[in-house]
Design an enzyme around this catalytic site. Structure first.
Site, short mmCIF file in Angstrom:
data_model
loop_
_atom_site.label_atom_id
_atom_site.label_comp_id
_atom_site.label_asym_id
_atom_site.label_seq_id
_atom_site.Cartn_x
_atom_site.Cartn_y
_atom_site.Cartn_z
N HIS A 23 3.99 3.44 12.53
CA HIS A 23 2.92 4.25 13.12
C HIS A 23 3.44 5.18 14.21
CE1 HIS A 23 -0.82 1.73 11.77
NE2 HIS A 23 0.17 1.67 10.89
N ASP A 63 -0.33 4.41 0.85
CA ASP A 63 -0.74 5.43 1.81
C ASP A 63 -0.01 5.21 3.13
OD1 ASP A 63 -2.30 3.06 2.23
OD2 ASP A 63 -3.67 4.21 3.51
N GLU A 82 -5.17 1.57 2.99
CA GLU A 82 -4.99 0.56 4.02
C GLU A 82 -4.92 1.20 5.40
OE1 GLU A 82 -3.08 -2.22 6.78
OE2 GLU A 82 -2.33 -0.25 6.17
N GLU A 83 -4.31 2.37 5.50
CA GLU A 83 -4.12 3.00 6.81
C GLU A 83 -5.40 3.61 7.37
OE1 GLU A 83 -1.73 2.36 8.47
OE2 GLU A 83 0.14 2.27 7.34
N ASP A 94 6.44 0.96 6.35
CA ASP A 94 5.01 0.68 6.27
C ASP A 94 4.33 1.66 5.31
OD1 ASP A 94 2.48 -0.30 6.86
OD2 ASP A 94 2.27 0.86 8.70
N HIS A 151 0.85 -1.20 0.00
CA HIS A 151 0.00 0.00 0.00
C HIS A 151 0.88 1.24 0.00
CE1 HIS A 151 0.44 0.88 4.39
NE2 HIS A 151 0.43 -0.43 4.53
#
Length: 446
Positions: A419, A91, A153-154, A122, A89
């Site tokens: 994150h 994003d 996805e996030e 990520d 992903h």
């Protein structure tokens, strides 16, 4: 073959690294309405990179109203050969407070063998690993390859069901490779065989028609913030185990991080106790977790001696493999309503629900993956669980029950801080992951 691919990966790696850094510079924050142009630019650059890799078909898919653009790449399978779907992903999470980063979050920076920046691990490394594998094969993979690079996805992949329905035939594959997990430690290749699910609710408590003087009314009239604190405290017992009734547990894999290693990776302060009971693997991989994600109340700097009439919080759950996300979300909502103290008016709004995932990691595709990743890293592959959630996986497994689903790392490890501030990618493991994926495409050839 293995030697040739190893040399090919080393040859393409400098350009792949440069492409990864270009992607990291784009703040493609899917949760931020003000970043939609950046998300679009990220998709366009991703599409261009795959076109330059030689794909005969590259499309940007943005046909779902309110959705974020995805990139779809296709290489037709030679006669008699299987097709692999490579997922990543583009994003990313918000960067948070930029002053807490050691270098600017969207300026990729190398330090001590790691590449720092939001999205390095990520999951823009996943995009780069797919590019490296295809370039190592000179844009002519030995099997069919479909690449899907998702753009939301996030934010929990809210349009995934619609996306899979619209593009079902295009996404059909024999093997799915998701480069969006972590290795337990650097230098050890891991296959993730279980993921927790995710669910959330927002709870709002109201005690008063308006704020009133805490001296004149306090002690007899309840305030909403104190009531909310009491309610949120019911989510755990004294040890920190989750007390929401109706949530499942699963059988944990052997191994897992040590307590000392986990404390260091999580950044726990001295003297802070761990939550729950059992091994770290049990607590992270096979049991639910409850977290108060946010609270709306009067900020400290604006506080006065007033009873708060209303307070609100968002509560998140991580769910054990084998649980059902919708049922778990309902269980959380029941708990919040039932445990609201002092008769306050309560409104619970149910939020996201992403299913957990578990796989029996046996069969030819998993054997091929263990050979490929083992050779690339020079170390045996370890099966692990993960406390994280990837809604795409359970949805895809449901849509394509015969596909083998391989979840691996593109260089992320326990120190990657996904994150969080100072997210980073272990560059040596990134190179190993690129080689592993190139070898895997060859190993899957029949």
């Amino acid at each position: 073959m293995h030697h040739d691919l190893r040399q090919a990966v080393r040859r393409v790696l400098p350009a792949v690294r440069s492409d990864l850094e270009a992607l990291v510079r784009i703040p493609s924050i899917s949760a931020d309405a003000g970043s939609l142009d950046a998300v679009r630019r990220s998709a366009e650059i991703t599409a261009l990179l795959f076109r330059n890799t030689g794909s005969p078909q590259v499309d940007i898919l943005d046909d779902i109203e309110g959705g974020r653009p995805a990139v779809l790449v296709r290489y037709a399978a030679p006669p008699g050969q299987p097709t692999a779907l490579l997922y990543a992903h583009h994003d990313v999470q918000p960067a948070g407070d930029p002053t807490k980063w050691s270098s600017p979050p969207f300026q990729p920076t190398e330090r001590e063998g790691r590449l720092y920046g939001r999205g390095t691990a990520d999951d823009k490394a996943g995009i780069a690993a797919h590019l490296a594998a295809l370039r190592a094969h000179s844009g002519r993979p030995p099997i069919g390859v479909t690449v899907l690079v998702e753009g939301e996805e996030e934010i929990g992949s809210p349009n995934l069901g619609t996306f899979l329905t619209r593009h079902r035939d295009t996404l059909d594959a024999d093997v799915v490779v998701l480069a969006d997990a972590d290795n337990l430690t650097s230098g050890t290749p891991c296959l993730t065989t279980g993921l927790r699910g995710i669910a959330s609710c927002t709870v709002e408590l109201r005690a008063l028609e308006r704020g009133v003087h805490s001296g004149i009314y306090g002690g007899a009239a309840p305030d909403a913030l104190t009531a909310l604190c009491r309610l949120l405290a019911t989510l755990h017992d004294e040890q920190g185990n989750v007390t929401v009734e109706g949530l499942a547990t699963a059988t944990a894999l052997a191994g897992g991080p040590s307590e000392a290693g986990f404390r260091a990776e999580a950044g726990l302060l001295d003297g802070v106790h761990l939550l729950g009971s059992g091994s770290i693997a049990q607590r992270l991989w096979s049991r639910p977790a409850a977290t108060v994600l946010a609270i709306d109340a009067t900020p400290v700097d604006a506080a006065s001696n007033t009873l708060a009439p209303m307070a609100r919080a968002k509560v998140g759950l991580r769910l054990a493999p084998g649980d059902d996300a919708v049922a778990a979300r309902q269980a959380l909502a029941r708990h919040l309503r039932h445990h609201t103290p002092w008769g306050l008016h309560v409104t619970v709004t149910e939020g996201e629900a992403g299913q957990p995932f578990a796989v029996d990691a046996r069969g030819p595709a998993f054997d091929a993956a263990r050979r490929a990743y083992g050779r690339a890293y020079g170390s045996d592959v370890v099966d692990i669980g993960s406390g994280a959630s990837i809604p795409f996986i359970a949805a895809f497994a449901h849509a394509y029950p015969d596909a083998a689903i391989l979840i691996a790392s593109a260089g992320a490890d326990g120190d990657s801080r996904t994150h969080s501030v100072n997210e980073s990618l272990h560059l040596a493991d990134f190179e190993h992951a690129c080689l592993a994926e190139a070898l895997l495409l060859a190993e899957l050839r029949q």
